[in-house]
Design an enzyme around this catalytic site. Structure first.
Site, PDB file in Angstrom:
ATOM      1  N   CYS A  55       0.811  -1.218   0.000  1.00 35.92           N
ATOM      2  CA  CYS A  55       0.000   0.000   0.000  1.00 35.92           C
ATOM      3  C   CYS A  55       0.849   1.274   0.000  1.00 35.92           C
ATOM      4  O   CYS A  55       0.978   1.951   1.033  1.00 35.92           O
ATOM      5  CB  CYS A  55      -0.980   0.037   1.160  1.00 35.92           C
ATOM      6  SG  CYS A  55      -2.213   1.335   0.858  1.00 35.92           S
TER       7      CYS A  55
ATOM      8  N   LYS B 167       1.315  -3.092  -4.575  1.00 35.38           N
ATOM      9  CA  LYS B 167       1.008  -4.211  -3.674  1.00 35.38           C
ATOM     10  C   LYS B 167      -0.131  -3.838  -2.727  1.00 35.38           C
ATOM     11  O   LYS B 167       0.078  -3.127  -1.730  1.00 35.38           O
ATOM     12  CB  LYS B 167       2.252  -4.607  -2.860  1.00 35.38           C
ATOM     13  CG  LYS B 167       3.475  -4.941  -3.704  1.00 35.38           C
ATOM     14  CD  LYS B 167       3.234  -6.085  -4.657  1.00 35.38           C
ATOM     15  CE  LYS B 167       4.472  -6.513  -5.419  1.00 35.38           C
ATOM     16  NZ  LYS B 167       4.157  -7.280  -6.625  1.00 35.38           N
TER      17      LYS B 167
ATOM     18  N   ALA C 243      -6.466  -4.958  -2.795  1.00 32.70           N
ATOM     19  CA  ALA C 243      -7.318  -4.812  -3.978  1.00 32.70           C
ATOM     20  C   ALA C 243      -6.699  -5.543  -5.166  1.00 32.70           C
ATOM     21  O   ALA C 243      -7.410  -6.174  -5.966  1.00 32.70           O
ATOM     22  CB  ALA C 243      -7.492  -3.334  -4.296  1.00 32.70           C
TER      23      ALA C 243
ATOM     24  N   CYS D 255      -6.165   2.216  -4.329  1.00 26.27           N
ATOM     25  CA  CYS D 255      -5.628   2.782  -3.098  1.00 26.27           C
ATOM     26  C   CYS D 255      -6.569   3.883  -2.625  1.00 26.27           C
ATOM     27  O   CYS D 255      -6.598   4.962  -3.208  1.00 26.27           O
ATOM     28  CB  CYS D 255      -4.228   3.343  -3.379  1.00 26.27           C
ATOM     29  SG  CYS D 255      -3.405   3.848  -1.879  1.00 26.27           S
TER      30      CYS D 255
HETATM   31  C1  LIG Z   1      -0.974   0.188   6.941  1.00 28.72           C
HETATM   32  C2  LIG Z   1      -1.485  -0.574   5.754  1.00 28.72           C
HETATM   33  C3  LIG Z   1      -2.488  -0.023   4.984  1.00 28.72           C
HETATM   34  C4  LIG Z   1      -2.967  -0.701   3.861  1.00 28.72           C
HETATM   35  N1  LIG Z   1      -3.991  -0.141   3.146  1.00 28.72           N
HETATM   36  C5  LIG Z   1      -4.504  -0.804   2.087  1.00 28.72           C
HETATM   37  C6  LIG Z   1      -5.635  -0.292   1.389  1.00 28.72           C
HETATM   38  O1  LIG Z   1      -6.179   0.753   1.736  1.00 28.72           O
HETATM   39  N2  LIG Z   1      -6.107  -0.991   0.333  1.00 28.72           N
HETATM   40  C7  LIG Z   1      -5.541  -2.175  -0.070  1.00 28.72           C
HETATM   41  O2  LIG Z   1      -6.029  -2.773  -1.026  1.00 28.72           O
HETATM   42  N3  LIG Z   1      -4.448  -2.687   0.574  1.00 28.72           N
HETATM   43  C8  LIG Z   1      -3.929  -2.052   1.635  1.00 28.72           C
HETATM   44  N4  LIG Z   1      -2.866  -2.584   2.332  1.00 28.72           N
HETATM   45  C9  LIG Z   1      -2.086  -3.706   1.742  1.00 28.72           C
HETATM   46  C10 LIG Z   1      -2.692  -5.085   1.964  1.00 28.72           C
HETATM   47  O3  LIG Z   1      -2.990  -5.315   3.319  1.00 28.72           O
HETATM   48  C11 LIG Z   1      -1.706  -6.140   1.443  1.00 28.72           C
HETATM   49  O4  LIG Z   1      -1.334  -5.806   0.135  1.00 28.72           O
HETATM   50  C12 LIG Z   1      -2.328  -7.526   1.440  1.00 28.72           C
HETATM   51  O5  LIG Z   1      -2.671  -7.923   2.748  1.00 28.72           O
HETATM   52  C13 LIG Z   1      -1.374  -8.533   0.808  1.00 28.72           C
HETATM   53  O6  LIG Z   1      -1.875  -9.826   0.916  1.00 28.72           O
HETATM   54  P1  LIG Z   1      -0.876 -11.085   0.933  1.00 28.72           P
HETATM   55  O7  LIG Z   1      -1.737 -12.289   0.974  1.00 28.72           O
HETATM   56  O8  LIG Z   1       0.113 -10.947  -0.147  1.00 28.72           O
HETATM   57  O9  LIG Z   1      -0.057 -10.914   2.292  1.00 28.72           O
HETATM   58  P2  LIG Z   1      -0.589 -10.940   3.787  1.00 28.72           P
HETATM   59  O10 LIG Z   1      -2.028 -10.615   3.860  1.00 28.72           O
HETATM   60  O11 LIG Z   1       0.348 -10.059   4.548  1.00 28.72           O
HETATM   61  O12 LIG Z   1      -0.429 -12.458   4.248  1.00 28.72           O
HETATM   62  C14 LIG Z   1       0.793 -13.131   4.258  1.00 28.72           C
HETATM   63  C15 LIG Z   1       0.610 -14.377   5.144  1.00 28.72           C
HETATM   64  O13 LIG Z   1       1.736 -15.227   4.936  1.00 28.72           O
HETATM   65  C16 LIG Z   1       2.111 -15.762   6.182  1.00 28.72           C
HETATM   66  N5  LIG Z   1       3.520 -16.170   6.093  1.00 28.72           N
HETATM   67  C17 LIG Z   1       4.612 -15.371   6.056  1.00 28.72           C
HETATM   68  N6  LIG Z   1       5.715 -16.116   5.948  1.00 28.72           N
HETATM   69  C18 LIG Z   1       5.306 -17.424   5.905  1.00 28.72           C
HETATM   70  C19 LIG Z   1       5.989 -18.655   5.786  1.00 28.72           C
HETATM   71  N7  LIG Z   1       7.317 -18.713   5.682  1.00 28.72           N
HETATM   72  N8  LIG Z   1       5.265 -19.788   5.782  1.00 28.72           N
HETATM   73  C20 LIG Z   1       3.916 -19.753   5.862  1.00 28.72           C
HETATM   74  N9  LIG Z   1       3.214 -18.612   5.973  1.00 28.72           N
HETATM   75  C21 LIG Z   1       3.900 -17.450   5.992  1.00 28.72           C
HETATM   76  C22 LIG Z   1       1.839 -14.652   7.175  1.00 28.72           C
HETATM   77  O14 LIG Z   1       1.691 -15.156   8.497  1.00 28.72           O
HETATM   78  C23 LIG Z   1       0.542 -14.056   6.619  1.00 28.72           C
HETATM   79  O15 LIG Z   1      -0.591 -14.657   7.209  1.00 28.72           O
HETATM   80  C24 LIG Z   1      -2.402  -1.957   3.495  1.00 28.72           C
HETATM   81  C25 LIG Z   1      -1.400  -2.528   4.290  1.00 28.72           C
HETATM   82  C26 LIG Z   1      -0.957  -1.859   5.425  1.00 28.72           C
HETATM   83  C27 LIG Z   1       0.094  -2.500   6.286  1.00 28.72           C
END
Ligand SMILES: Cc1cc2nc3c(=O)[nH]c(=O)nc-3n(C[C@H](O)[C@H](O)[C@H](O)COP(=O)(O)OP(=O)(O)OC[C@H]3O[C@@H](n4cnc5c(N)ncnc54)[C@H](O)[C@@H]3O)c2cc1C
Length: 447
Positions: A189, A333, A336, A368
């Site tokens: 984000c 990233k 959404a 965003c």
């Molecule tokens: C402050 C903030 C504001 C944001 N605002 C927005 C917004 O307004 N709109 C929007 O669309 N997005 C927003 N985001 C971004 C959004 O939250 C992320 O892009 C999204 O969660 C990514 O999803 P993901 O599945 O890739 O990762 P995550 O949701 O972070 O999940 C990763 C998972 O992998 C697990 N994991 C890590 N390493 C391992 C391993 N070795 N083995 C097994 N499991 C593991 C973790 O425990 C976690 O559960 C924001 C993020 C933050 C921090």
């Protein structure tokens, strides 16, 4: 609050599910589909596959007991939401029909179709989805972890551990410098580091303290935002609200004993300066987890899972896909983006499972919601080429109350009730309906 409850109730009724504890099955350590990471992307795709695969054929590997809806962190830091509303038990979010193994992947052996875990298990898979997100590397800035461990004005919305410090710092802020940072690394984000800056400005204005505080946004980037249409709107806001934007300015050190932060000019690294602050909101450097990036077979030189940016399929191992923040696809990233990727990943993986050609293409969609105050938001939506790709039939570069309500009340409910159950693939269908099927993407003229 009332609106939230209504939306929650409606979506929950549409999508009723049992909330009993998902048992952990350590007997079967081979499966058809292994999902590594049960966060935003991993959980949404696991939910889609849970309709086809039997429990023992769908394993989700994730060591975390908590699942966070991270987009809410911005509002939590501003005191407009509570952390408890962004958290659920992992067992309640993952699909009932999967086997959750509470363990961490530490080694990927794609030639053997196995993943090794920190507890010593070896899980064999036919198909693998890597969804481990980005790690927060507070440790990369000397002094930062120490400063975050004691009371004071250093805070960060990025971690559930520190997000409540932001509102505490905001409440104590009376005068001096409030500094907001954007690191010299990929981030999740990319709008979030500046959203809290606008919220701070609004908070201080409401309390008549704005004139006592100097606000600056120090970003490593050369632009305020990647998409020109929204960048123009944001520059205007910063000018009007007297927010100093310092481009190519990177936080390199925090003094753990005194409220002082050191920055470098990325274009002239010899130029460093140290400044005092009353509040320092840090967006930490980020990287894919080392447990992933060290596996050179499946990652690129920057540690991201190396996939085709349209199909999300691995470039060397056709039975491996990725979703979300750890993907090499050059999109912004965001959750959404993961929503839009989820249907592409799901349909393309299904095709591979059936030995059919893959057709689904991800266009780089990301959104965003740029919260610019406690009642206004610019909803930025765009694609790989940084062209706006807007859902609504009006120009979205305006600060609107309706977009704030969407961000605060509507999207969280969509996330918990639809996306986490595999029923939300982003707003593409609504976009087509809103524009009666016509959208001129390049010029963003809606015909
Ligand atoms: C402050 C903030 C504001 C944001 N605002 C927005 C917004 O307004 N709109 C929007 O669309 N997005 C927003 N985001 C971004 C959004 O939250 C992320 O892009 C999204 O969660 C990514 O999803 P993901 O599945 O890739 O990762 P995550 O949701 O972070 O999940 C990763 C998972 O992998 C697990 N994991 C890590 N390493 C391992 C391993 N070795 N083995 C097994 N499991 C593991 C973790 O425990 C976690 O559960 C924001 C993020 C933050 C921090």
């Amino acid at each position: 609050m009332f609106l939230n409850k209504c939306i929650d109730k409606t979506l929950a009724t549409l999508n009723r599910r049992c909330l009993s504890k998902t048992p952990i099955n350590f007997e079967s350590l081979s499966c058809k589909l292994l999902v590594v990471g049960g966060g935003t992307g991993g959980c949404s795709v696991a939910a889609k596959f849970s309709r086809h695969l039997k429990k023992n054929n769908l394993i989700v590997l994730d060591p975390s007991k908590n699942h966070y809806y991270q987009p809410l962190f911005t509002l939590i830091g501003a005191g407009a939401e509570k952390l408890e509303n962004a958290r659920r038990d992992m067992k309640d979010v993952l699909p009932q029909e999967c086997t959750w193994i509470e363990d961490e992947a530490i080694e990927y052996e794609p030639k053997k179709n196995t993943v090794r875990t920190s507890k010593g298990h070896v899980i064999e898979y036919d198909y693998l989805l890597v969804a481990v997100g980005l790690d927060l590397r507070f440790d990369k800035i000397p002094g930062l972890l120490a400063a975050l461990s004691k009371p004071g004005g250093v805070c960060s919305n990025y971690s559930p551990k520190y997000v409540n410090r932001t509102y505490q710092a905001l409440q104590k802020l009376q005068s001096g410098n409030a500094i907001f940072t954007f690191p010299n690394s990929p981030v999740k984000c990319p709008g979030a580091p500046q959203k809290i800056c606008y919220l701070t400005d609004h908070y201080l204005r409401k309390r008549g303290k704005r004139n006592n505080v100097s606000i600056s946004y120090n970003t490593s980037l050369a632009v305020i935002f990647g998409v020109k249409k929204y960048a123009d709107a944001l520059w205007k806001i910063c000018k009007e609200r007297n927010i100093q934007v310092n481009l190519r300015t990177n936080l390199i050190k925090v003094n753990p004993d005194r409220p002082e932060a050191t920055f470098e000019n990325l274009d002239k690294p010899e130029e460093k300066f140290t400044t005092e602050f009353s509040m320092l909101h840090v967006t930490p450097p980020m990287a894919t987890p080392e447990t992933l990036s060290k596996n050179k077979d499946i990652t690129n030189e920057t540690g991201f899972v190396e996939v085709d940016k349209n199909t999300m399929q691995h470039v060397r191992f056709p039975n491996i896909f990725t979703i979300g923040d750890c993907s090499s696809s050059p999109n912004s990233k965001t959750a959404a983006a993961a929503a839009a990727q989820s249907e592409v990943v799901y349909k393309n993986m299904l095709s591979v499972m059936k030995n059919k050609p893959i057709h689904e293409m991800y266009d780089g969609y990301a959104s965003c919601p740029l919260v610019t105050g406690y009642n206004k938001c610019i909803l930025a939506e765009f694609d790989y080429d940084l062209n706006p790709l807007e859902t609504f039939p009006f120009s979205q570069d305006k600060e609107l109350y309706s977009m704030y309500v969407l961000k605060k009340n509507v999207i969280p409910s969509i996330y918990w009730h639809l996306m986490m159950n595999g029923h939300w693939n982003g707003p593409a269908t609504f976009r087509k309906l809103m524009h009666l099927g016509f959208t001129d993407k390049k010029s963003n003229l809606h015909v």
